[in-house]
Design a protein around this motif. Structure first.
Motif, short mmCIF file in Angstrom:
data_model
loop_
_atom_site.label_atom_id
_atom_site.label_comp_id
_atom_site.label_asym_id
_atom_site.label_seq_id
_atom_site.Cartn_x
_atom_site.Cartn_y
_atom_site.Cartn_z
N SER A 29 28.93 42.14 35.20
CA SER A 29 28.09 41.16 34.76
C SER A 29 26.76 41.30 35.65
O SER A 29 25.67 40.86 35.45
CB SER A 29 28.57 39.75 34.96
OG SER A 29 28.92 39.42 36.34
N HIS A 30 26.83 42.20 36.46
CA HIS A 30 25.76 42.40 37.53
C HIS A 30 25.17 43.87 37.54
O HIS A 30 24.51 44.54 38.27
CB HIS A 30 26.09 42.16 39.06
CG HIS A 30 26.20 40.57 39.34
ND1 HIS A 30 27.15 39.69 39.07
CD2 HIS A 30 25.28 39.66 39.90
CE1 HIS A 30 27.10 38.86 39.42
NE2 HIS A 30 25.96 38.45 39.95
N ALA A 65 32.03 36.58 47.29
CA ALA A 65 31.25 37.88 46.76
C ALA A 65 31.84 38.99 47.61
O ALA A 65 32.29 40.11 47.24
CB ALA A 65 30.05 37.82 46.63
N GLY A 103 36.83 34.00 42.96
CA GLY A 103 35.54 34.97 42.67
C GLY A 103 34.35 33.80 42.47
O GLY A 103 34.29 32.87 43.11
N VAL A 104 33.30 34.67 42.33
CA VAL A 104 31.81 33.81 42.41
C VAL A 104 31.89 32.89 41.48
O VAL A 104 31.36 31.58 41.84
CB VAL A 104 30.79 34.62 42.52
CG1 VAL A 104 29.27 34.13 42.74
CG2 VAL A 104 30.62 35.96 43.66
N LYS A 105 31.79 33.14 40.31
CA LYS A 105 31.83 32.10 39.21
C LYS A 105 32.83 30.75 39.34
O LYS A 105 32.51 29.74 39.31
CB LYS A 105 32.02 32.46 37.78
CG LYS A 105 31.94 31.41 36.62
CD LYS A 105 32.11 31.87 35.30
CE LYS A 105 32.00 30.93 34.40
NZ LYS A 105 33.19 29.93 34.64
N ASP A 125 34.76 41.66 36.02
CA ASP A 125 33.88 40.83 35.47
C ASP A 125 32.77 40.76 36.24
O ASP A 125 31.57 40.62 35.68
CB ASP A 125 34.52 39.75 35.30
CG ASP A 125 35.98 39.64 34.13
OD1 ASP A 125 35.72 40.62 33.25
OD2 ASP A 125 36.52 38.85 33.89
N SER A 126 32.86 40.71 37.54
CA SER A 126 31.82 40.47 38.34
C SER A 126 30.84 41.52 38.55
O SER A 126 29.50 41.25 38.33
CB SER A 126 32.33 39.98 40.04
OG SER A 126 32.75 38.73 39.85
#
Length: 289
Positions: free
Chosen positions: A249-250, A168, A96-98, A245-246
């Protein structure tokens, strides 16, 4: 002299990637938590290391193909102090990104360059060297890693200069993979329950605008009930958690992914945890089938 590459993680994907590196003439050092999974690679010419630190000694590129961010961070905390000057870390696991941002910080604390290199494809493409690699990172580090990436891929999509951008795109692609697989399972289960041969669903979409090669691959597995893992249900659930989650969160609605996740969770709970994602079919079929 051949370039030395350390491959940390030799599961479904890592073993195929490492095999291609060996065939392409790289000096390959492998490590896996379960040493048994490195035996075939040893037989093919790789050096099997007893620890992550031993694996990365002298390696120009360190390739991680591990399950999630937590495992990757734990392994690399052990490995990074032993990396060679100028070594580049190619991070190929889906975190993931985080998770990528956290791993970038870990690399920076240890003075090691890192590139974001998740791949598209499963067991077959990994073994055949036909993966699609998504890349994000600075030019010099990426240039160092690229010959390694080319050894097991047929195509590179450069997403940007900032690690995390490739991850992403990987989440977006895996959203398609899991949604398509769950959709095929839903359609075939409906056809069967309503008294129609589910194979006719695959025939109906074949060759038209609704067709997708992946639908046939997973659909045939559903028909046979053979779920030899290329991408496990458990792995898909981990990725779905990252996707949901991603998205949220966006500000992206995640209702479709929530529904897909419910079906994969049902497949896991019904005993298909370590089987291929095609086993999601078993979660949508009637109990008395």
């Amino acid at each position: 002299m051949s370039t030395t590459v350390a491959v940390l993680g030799t599961g479904i994907m890592g073993s195929g990637m490492a095999s291609n590196l060996i065939e392409q003439g790289f000096d390959v050092r492998v490590w896996n938590r379960s040493r048994e999974k490195t035996r075939p690679l040893e037989d093919a010419g790789a050096h099997s290391a007893a620890s992550p630190a031993e694996a990365v000694e002298g390696a120009a590129v360190v390739l991680t193909v591990l399950f999630d961010e937590g495992v990757t961070a734990e392994v690399m905390e052990r490995a990074l102090p032993s990396t060679a000057p100028g070594a580049v870390w190619a991070q190929a696991g889906t975190v993931g990104v985080k998770g990528t941002a956290d791993l970038v910080k870990l690399a920076e604390r240890n003075g090691v360059g890192i590139v974001d290199t998740p791949v598209l494809g499963t067991k077959g493409p990994a073994e055949q060297g036909t993966l699609v690699v998504l890349t994000a990172g600075e030019g010099e580090a990426l240039a160092t890693a690229r010959p390694v990436l080319e050894a097991f891929s047929a195509k590179e999509i450069h997403v940007g200069d900032r690690p995390g951008q490739a991850s992403a795109l990987k989440l977006a692609c895996n959203a398609w993979v899991t949604t398509l697989t769950a959709g095929v399972a839903q359609s075939m289960a409906m056809a069967e329950a309503l008294g129609t041969d589910p194979r006719l669903f695959l025939e109906a979409i074949s060759g038209g605008p609704l067709d997708a090669g992946y639908a046939h691959v997973k659909g045939e597995a559903m028909l046979s009930g053979e779920y030899d893992p290329s991408f496990t249900v458990h792995g898909a659930l981990k990725d779905l958690d990252l996707m949901v989650d991603s998205a949220r969160s966006h500000g992206v609605a995640a209702g479709v992914l929530d529904g897909v996740r419910v079906q994969f969770k049902a497949a896991e709970l019904s005993g298909h945890r370590d089987e291929d994602i095609a086993a999601v079919f078993e979660a949508v079929t009637p109990d008395d089938r």
